[in-house]
Design a protein around this motif. Sequence first.
Motif, PDB file in Angstrom:
ATOM      1  N   ASP A   1       0.854  -1.178   0.000  1.00 51.43           N
ATOM      2  CA  ASP A   1       0.000   0.000   0.000  1.00 51.43           C
ATOM      3  C   ASP A   1       0.897   1.237   0.000  1.00 51.43           C
ATOM      4  OD1 ASP A   1      -1.707   2.122   0.541  1.00 51.43           O
ATOM      5  OD2 ASP A   1      -2.974   0.942   1.878  1.00 51.43           O
ATOM      6  N   PRO A   2       0.870   2.054  -1.073  1.00 50.54           N
ATOM      7  CA  PRO A   2       1.779   3.214  -1.141  1.00 50.54           C
ATOM      8  C   PRO A   2       1.539   4.243  -0.048  1.00 50.54           C
ATOM      9  CG  PRO A   2       0.122   3.331  -2.872  1.00 50.54           C
ATOM     10  CD  PRO A   2      -0.009   1.973  -2.255  1.00 50.54           C
ATOM     11  N   ARG A   3       0.380   4.208   0.592  1.00 48.10           N
ATOM     12  CA  ARG A   3       0.092   5.171   1.642  1.00 48.10           C
ATOM     13  C   ARG A   3       0.805   4.833   2.945  1.00 48.10           C
ATOM     14  NH1 ARG A   3      -6.254   4.272   1.100  1.00 48.10           N
ATOM     15  NH2 ARG A   3      -5.394   2.162   1.308  1.00 48.10           N
ATOM     16  N   SER A   4       0.978   3.534   3.211  1.00 44.34           N
ATOM     17  CA  SER A   4       1.608   3.109   4.473  1.00 44.34           C
ATOM     18  C   SER A   4       2.930   2.392   4.272  1.00 44.34           C
ATOM     19  CB  SER A   4       0.644   2.170   5.216  1.00 44.34           C
ATOM     20  OG  SER A   4       0.432   0.977   4.464  1.00 44.34           O
TER      21      SER A   4
ATOM     22  N   ILE B   1      -2.115   4.103 -23.005  1.00 42.03           N
ATOM     23  CA  ILE B   1      -3.528   3.736 -23.159  1.00 42.03           C
ATOM     24  C   ILE B   1      -3.954   2.824 -22.010  1.00 42.03           C
ATOM     25  CG2 ILE B   1      -5.195   2.510 -24.597  1.00 42.03           C
ATOM     26  CD1 ILE B   1      -4.412   5.239 -25.669  1.00 42.03           C
ATOM     27  N   GLY B   2      -3.070   1.904 -21.638  1.00 44.01           N
ATOM     28  CA  GLY B   2      -3.370   1.026 -20.497  1.00 44.01           C
ATOM     29  C   GLY B   2      -3.550   1.831 -19.225  1.00 44.01           C
ATOM     30  N   MET B   3      -2.710   2.845 -19.023  1.00 48.86           N
ATOM     31  CA  MET B   3      -2.825   3.728 -17.869  1.00 48.86           C
ATOM     32  C   MET B   3      -4.179   4.426 -17.855  1.00 48.86           C
ATOM     33  SD  MET B   3      -1.459   5.319 -15.248  1.00 48.86           S
ATOM     34  CE  MET B   3      -1.965   6.801 -14.353  1.00 48.86           C
ATOM     35  N   ILE B   4      -4.605   4.919 -19.010  1.00 46.69           N
ATOM     36  CA  ILE B   4      -5.891   5.610 -19.124  1.00 46.69           C
ATOM     37  C   ILE B   4      -7.044   4.650 -18.820  1.00 46.69           C
ATOM     38  CG2 ILE B   4      -7.471   6.711 -20.767  1.00 46.69           C
ATOM     39  CD1 ILE B   4      -4.944   7.889 -22.131  1.00 46.69           C
ATOM     40  N   LEU B   5      -6.979   3.438 -19.397  1.00 49.28           N
ATOM     41  CA  LEU B   5      -8.051   2.455 -19.172  1.00 49.28           C
ATOM     42  C   LEU B   5      -8.099   2.005 -17.716  1.00 49.28           C
ATOM     43  CD1 LEU B   5      -7.754   0.297 -22.421  1.00 49.28           C
ATOM     44  CD2 LEU B   5      -9.476   2.027 -21.873  1.00 49.28           C
ATOM     45  N   LEU B   6      -6.918   1.805 -17.114  1.00 50.69           N
ATOM     46  CA  LEU B   6      -6.876   1.430 -15.698  1.00 50.69           C
ATOM     47  C   LEU B   6      -7.558   2.502 -14.849  1.00 50.69           C
ATOM     48  CD1 LEU B   6      -5.817  -0.185 -13.237  1.00 50.69           C
ATOM     49  CD2 LEU B   6      -3.719   1.175 -13.401  1.00 50.69           C
ATOM     50  N   THR B   7      -7.214   3.752 -15.102  1.00 49.65           N
ATOM     51  CA  THR B   7      -7.816   4.848 -14.346  1.00 49.65           C
ATOM     52  C   THR B   7      -9.318   4.897 -14.548  1.00 49.65           C
ATOM     53  OG1 THR B   7      -5.789   6.144 -14.589  1.00 49.65           O
ATOM     54  CG2 THR B   7      -7.779   7.338 -13.979  1.00 49.65           C
ATOM     55  N   SER B   8      -9.749   4.723 -15.799  1.00 48.69           N
ATOM     56  CA  SER B   8     -11.185   4.798 -16.089  1.00 48.69           C
ATOM     57  C   SER B   8     -11.958   3.701 -15.381  1.00 48.69           C
ATOM     58  CB  SER B   8     -11.422   4.727 -17.601  1.00 48.69           C
ATOM     59  OG  SER B   8     -11.075   3.451 -18.119  1.00 48.69           O
ATOM     60  N   MET B   9     -11.358   2.531 -15.232  1.00 52.94           N
ATOM     61  CA  MET B   9     -12.046   1.426 -14.548  1.00 52.94           C
ATOM     62  C   MET B   9     -12.051   1.632 -13.035  1.00 52.94           C
ATOM     63  SD  MET B   9     -11.050  -1.950 -16.808  1.00 52.94           S
ATOM     64  CE  MET B   9      -9.294  -1.602 -16.923  1.00 52.94           C
TER      65      MET B   9
ATOM     66  N   ILE C   1      -7.995  -3.123  -5.463  1.00 52.20           N
ATOM     67  CA  ILE C   1      -8.272  -3.221  -6.900  1.00 52.20           C
ATOM     68  C   ILE C   1      -7.338  -2.310  -7.686  1.00 52.20           C
ATOM     69  CG2 ILE C   1      -9.998  -2.740  -8.678  1.00 52.20           C
ATOM     70  CD1 ILE C   1     -12.129  -3.537  -6.576  1.00 52.20           C
ATOM     71  N   ALA C   2      -7.133  -1.071  -7.205  1.00 50.89           N
ATOM     72  CA  ALA C   2      -6.257  -0.131  -7.897  1.00 50.89           C
ATOM     73  C   ALA C   2      -4.814  -0.628  -7.934  1.00 50.89           C
ATOM     74  CB  ALA C   2      -6.318   1.236  -7.201  1.00 50.89           C
ATOM     75  N   ILE C   3      -4.334  -1.143  -6.822  1.00 52.34           N
ATOM     76  CA  ILE C   3      -2.948  -1.605  -6.737  1.00 52.34           C
ATOM     77  C   ILE C   3      -2.737  -2.839  -7.607  1.00 52.34           C
ATOM     78  CG2 ILE C   3      -1.226  -2.588  -5.168  1.00 52.34           C
ATOM     79  CD1 ILE C   3      -2.481  -0.772  -2.981  1.00 52.34           C
TER      80      ILE C   3
ATOM     81  N   GLY D   1     -14.578   7.457  -6.293  1.00 50.84           N
ATOM     82  CA  GLY D   1     -15.013   8.705  -6.892  1.00 50.84           C
ATOM     83  C   GLY D   1     -14.025   9.846  -6.777  1.00 50.84           C
ATOM     84  N   SER D   2     -13.287   9.928  -5.695  1.00 55.15           N
ATOM     85  CA  SER D   2     -12.412  11.076  -5.452  1.00 55.15           C
ATOM     86  C   SER D   2     -11.200  11.061  -6.369  1.00 55.15           C
ATOM     87  CB  SER D   2     -11.945  11.082  -3.991  1.00 55.15           C
ATOM     88  OG  SER D   2     -10.905  11.999  -3.792  1.00 55.15           O
ATOM     89  N   ALA D   3     -10.973  12.165  -7.103  1.00 53.69           N
ATOM     90  CA  ALA D   3      -9.830  12.249  -8.013  1.00 53.69           C
ATOM     91  C   ALA D   3      -8.515  12.177  -7.255  1.00 53.69           C
ATOM     92  CB  ALA D   3      -9.902  13.548  -8.817  1.00 53.69           C
ATOM     93  N   SER D   4      -8.447  12.842  -6.102  1.00 47.48           N
ATOM     94  CA  SER D   4      -7.206  12.840  -5.330  1.00 47.48           C
ATOM     95  C   SER D   4      -6.941  11.484  -4.693  1.00 47.48           C
ATOM     96  CB  SER D   4      -7.252  13.926  -4.252  1.00 47.48           C
ATOM     97  OG  SER D   4      -8.364  13.744  -3.399  1.00 47.48           O
ATOM     98  N   ALA D   5      -8.003  10.822  -4.218  1.00 51.23           N
ATOM     99  CA  ALA D   5      -7.825   9.494  -3.606  1.00 51.23           C
ATOM    100  C   ALA D   5      -7.309   8.491  -4.629  1.00 51.23           C
ATOM    101  CB  ALA D   5      -9.141   9.011  -2.998  1.00 51.23           C
ATOM    102  N   LYS D   6      -7.866   8.538  -5.847  1.00 54.13           N
ATOM    103  CA  LYS D   6      -7.413   7.621  -6.901  1.00 54.13           C
ATOM    104  C   LYS D   6      -5.957   7.872  -7.250  1.00 54.13           C
ATOM    105  CE  LYS D   6     -10.524   8.425 -10.052  1.00 54.13           C
ATOM    106  NZ  LYS D   6     -11.574   9.170  -9.355  1.00 54.13           N
ATOM    107  N   TRP D   7      -5.602   9.150  -7.402  1.00 57.04           N
ATOM    108  CA  TRP D   7      -4.239   9.463  -7.829  1.00 57.04           C
ATOM    109  C   TRP D   7      -3.239   9.162  -6.716  1.00 57.04           C
ATOM    110  CZ3 TRP D   7      -1.605   8.938 -11.670  1.00 57.04           C
ATOM    111  CH2 TRP D   7      -0.471   9.684 -12.002  1.00 57.04           C
ATOM    112  N   ALA D   8      -3.655   9.311  -5.475  1.00 58.25           N
ATOM    113  CA  ALA D   8      -2.768   8.964  -4.365  1.00 58.25           C
ATOM    114  C   ALA D   8      -2.421   7.481  -4.414  1.00 58.25           C
ATOM    115  CB  ALA D   8      -3.425   9.305  -3.033  1.00 58.25           C
ATOM    116  N   LEU D   9      -3.378   6.661  -4.845  1.00 52.94           N
ATOM    117  CA  LEU D   9      -3.156   5.216  -4.935  1.00 52.94           C
ATOM    118  C   LEU D   9      -2.426   4.833  -6.218  1.00 52.94           C
ATOM    119  CD1 LEU D   9      -6.616   3.959  -3.674  1.00 52.94           C
ATOM    120  CD2 LEU D   9      -4.424   3.512  -2.576  1.00 52.94           C
ATOM    121  N   ILE D  10      -2.990   5.253  -7.351  1.00 53.13           N
ATOM    122  CA  ILE D  10      -2.436   4.850  -8.643  1.00 53.13           C
ATOM    123  C   ILE D  10      -1.104   5.546  -8.911  1.00 53.13           C
ATOM    124  CG2 ILE D  10      -2.831   4.831 -11.136  1.00 53.13           C
ATOM    125  CD1 ILE D  10      -5.817   4.755 -10.588  1.00 53.13           C
TER     126      ILE D  10
END
Length: 524
Positions: free
Chosen positions: A59-62, A403-411, A383-385, A417-426
Amino acid sequence: MTHANQVAPAGASWLSRALNAIERVGNKLPDPAILFALLMVTVWIASWLMSSMQFSDIDPRSQQPIAIKNMLSGASMAAFASGLVTTFTGFPPLGVVLVAMLGLGVAEHTGFINAGLRAILAVTARSLLTPVLIAVGILSHIAVDAGYVLVIPLGAVMFYAAGRHPLAGISAAFAGVSGGFSATFFIPSSLDPLLSGLTQAAARLSADAGAAAIVVNPLNNFYFTSASAILIVLIGWAITDLLIEPRLNKGTAVDGDPAELPKMEPLSAAEKRGLLFAVLSIAVTAGLFLLSLLPSDSAWRAPDGGLAAAAAPLMKSIVALIFVFFLIPGIVYGYAAGSIKSHGDVVKGMSKAMSGMGYYIVMAFFCAQFIYAFGQSNLGALIAIKGAAWLKAMAFPTGVTLIGMILLTSMVNLLIGSASAKWALIGAIMVPMLMQLGLSPDFTQAAYRVGDSSTNIITPLMPYFPLIVVFCQKYVKGAGIGTLIALMLPYSLALLVGWSAFLLGFWALDIPLGIGASYVYPKL
């Protein structure tokens, strides 16, 4: 007001049938409030089943192996119960929507909004409403989430008053506000410093010698996002006028309460007088407000003197400003036009607006509880990791990787929902990984923004999604989740394909992404 049927464009019939099927299936889902409750229970059960599993993913957060938290444990259930009220009252969209609607309610009750839009429509070509509305939706990004509670419902009003289908107005506005969330018309938004800060932190996780000194400019994607605004308007315009509105006119009748729907009639003398005084009140209020911003020690400024910084009181007061800038002209218009006689009428307008939000409040309660459970369980993070790790293992060529990066993010966007939460993980995984492949953090962040924006408009888990459903139901009583998903799916697919190609075109032509940005790492 009736809306004449139009013939669907050639070749669109199969798509129309597919969208009708999606709408039927989607509308067979439980009521949104119950759906969120069922999803919450599903998260509880899944977290219980998976809590005993061991995962090697970090987990990149911890910086520790990620673990699923059992939401059915005694401690978790006690925390859930004790925080039930604060989880609901602290749900970010709830306060934003209700406070903004108080001011909007007065402006609507007195007739200011109706008269103002009729005045605008009198000088605006009916055929240009779509691009103008989408552009306004994109411009609303400078006011954080204001577009959801302001531009989208007004889009429906404008279209209906012009004799067009109101749900097409909602669709076009939603595409600009949420589908084009990462686009901007040459004005930075609060999202820019937020994402760049996370990108910089992620880049410094790299093992490279110079990574610890990397500085990411807050406007590192500014040229790309500004150019993207034009693309979003063109895509949204084509989808709305060639596909969505013809389909709506053929099969979706407006059956809302006629007394609650706007009328397109010439302005009376009283209405013109009311508009004149209302506009003057806006000018005076805005002038006084701008004067309060000018001093270098203005209370509206952040500690560093900036007005657009996330910490600036100005940026934190957007919703309050929406309230004021609709309340004042609404009251002035009402007294000048004679539509209100006392302060009791003002309170009546606010009460009427709140009574119409009852259904949204119920949905917001269950949505807040689900999002809390999903976030606490770590299921979305897992799921994101896992998705990022799979993409790394594939070792695709540069273009395919992006393109894979874009598709991963879209899924992942369909779950978090949170843009910052997703980017903090991905971002903590993808930025260092793609740096090893020679791709800059700026380029990776741009790819993330494309994927994040494109599927905002088709995920019921997006916090404002239930509110948009409520807006639709004002005009079409039977509208539901399926209706909105079917409306927005063509936009989502077109944005995903067109915007991805646009980013790759920027890269191929070596057009700068933004200030201080590059495509390669190390920076040449």
